[in-house]
Design an enzyme around this catalytic site. Structure first.
Site, PDB file in Angstrom:
ATOM      1  N   GLY A  47     -23.937 -19.318  56.110  1.00 20.15           N
ATOM      2  CA  GLY A  47     -22.836 -18.655  56.786  1.00 20.15           C
ATOM      3  C   GLY A  47     -21.526 -19.377  56.489  1.00 20.15           C
ATOM      4  N   GLN A  52     -12.890 -21.935  57.456  1.00 22.24           N
ATOM      5  CA  GLN A  52     -13.377 -23.013  56.597  1.00 22.24           C
ATOM      6  C   GLN A  52     -12.776 -22.988  55.200  1.00 22.24           C
ATOM      7  OE1 GLN A  52     -17.643 -22.002  57.767  1.00 22.24           O
ATOM      8  NE2 GLN A  52     -17.814 -24.181  57.300  1.00 22.24           N
ATOM      9  N   CYS A  94     -23.564 -27.584  58.523  1.00 23.94           N
ATOM     10  CA  CYS A  94     -22.271 -26.919  58.366  1.00 23.94           C
ATOM     11  C   CYS A  94     -21.664 -27.337  57.034  1.00 23.94           C
ATOM     12  CB  CYS A  94     -21.349 -27.331  59.512  1.00 23.94           C
ATOM     13  SG  CYS A  94     -19.723 -26.558  59.413  1.00 23.94           S
ATOM     14  N   LEU A  95     -21.181 -26.367  56.268  1.00 28.92           N
ATOM     15  CA  LEU A  95     -20.594 -26.689  54.963  1.00 28.92           C
ATOM     16  C   LEU A  95     -19.342 -27.554  55.102  1.00 28.92           C
ATOM     17  CD1 LEU A  95     -21.003 -23.256  53.113  1.00 28.92           C
ATOM     18  CD2 LEU A  95     -22.368 -25.340  52.802  1.00 28.92           C
ATOM     19  N   HIS A 136     -22.355 -20.228  65.922  1.00 30.71           N
ATOM     20  CA  HIS A 136     -21.771 -21.327  65.140  1.00 30.71           C
ATOM     21  C   HIS A 136     -20.517 -20.843  64.398  1.00 30.71           C
ATOM     22  CE1 HIS A 136     -22.312 -24.866  62.215  1.00 30.71           C
ATOM     23  NE2 HIS A 136     -21.423 -24.105  61.614  1.00 30.71           N
ATOM     24  N   GLU A 137     -20.608 -19.665  63.762  1.00 30.50           N
ATOM     25  CA  GLU A 137     -19.474 -19.161  62.973  1.00 30.50           C
ATOM     26  C   GLU A 137     -18.305 -18.733  63.864  1.00 30.50           C
ATOM     27  OE1 GLU A 137     -19.572 -19.886  59.974  1.00 30.50           O
ATOM     28  OE2 GLU A 137     -21.731 -20.164  59.769  1.00 30.50           O
ATOM     29  N   HIS A 140     -16.215 -21.583  64.743  1.00 32.68           N
ATOM     30  CA  HIS A 140     -15.237 -21.923  63.696  1.00 32.68           C
ATOM     31  C   HIS A 140     -13.943 -21.141  63.888  1.00 32.68           C
ATOM     32  CE1 HIS A 140     -17.197 -24.650  60.954  1.00 32.68           C
ATOM     33  NE2 HIS A 140     -18.255 -23.873  60.814  1.00 32.68           N
TER      34      HIS A 140
END
Ligand code: NI
Length: 169
Positions: A47, A52, A94-95, A136-137, A140
């Site tokens: 995701g 990000q 997480c990226l 989670h997204e 962000h």
């Protein structure tokens, strides 16, 4: 042609910006979604939120399939926690926080609303991984990160490790 975007790494302050609602469902939104999907697949993520990649609009891309061939796009996603929920623990990555996984507990029953790339509205009570991943997204998009769920001590440790890695590059 889609292009790969640069992913911001914690503690970059731009990860703390709150994203704006998408109002225009035009070609540039589609092209940002395409670029984000390419970037996500390239980084082996499941995701990615626009925040990000330093684009502060409410756009999330995701692929939770084993074969990595079911891209999903969520525009203006939001959710409400259902009353009969339990807490579900999941080890998240997480990226923007490479190399760290944290077990985080989140509500396991939500009602999710979003728009597709054409602006059509959808809602669903998701099951399984989508439930935690979309929370989670959406975090962000609010400028919130996985590390906000761990102790300040641990967060500082992750911050200094990633800053050191960054200087080495
Ligand atoms: Ni993330």
């Amino acid at each position: 042609m889609a292009k790969k975007l640069k992913i911001l790494i914690f503690p970059d302050p731009r990860l703390r910006k709150v994203a704006e609602k998408v109002l225009k469902f035009d070609k540039s939104l589609q092209s940002l979604a395409d670029d984000m999907l390419l970037t996500m697949y390239d980084a082996n993520g499941i995701g990615l939120a626009a925040t990000q990649v330093d684009q502060h609009v409410r756009l999330v891309v995701m692929d939770l399939s084993d074969d990595r061939n079911e891209p999903r796009i969520f525009v203006n996603p939001s959710y409400k926690v259902l009353q009969n929920h339990d807490l579900f623990e999941f080890e998240e990555g997480c990226l923007s926080i490479p190399g760290f996984n944290e077990t985080i507990s989140r509500p396991d029953k939500i009602e999710l609303k979003w728009q597709d790339i054409n602006g059509n509205e959808h809602n669903e009570e998701p099951e399984g991984l989508l439930t935690v991943c979309i929370q989670h997204e959406i975090d962000h998009l609010e400028g919130k990160l996985m590390v906000d769920y761990v102790s300040a001590l641990k967060r500082d440790r992750i911050r200094s490790k990633l800053l050191k890695d960054f200087k080495r590059k």
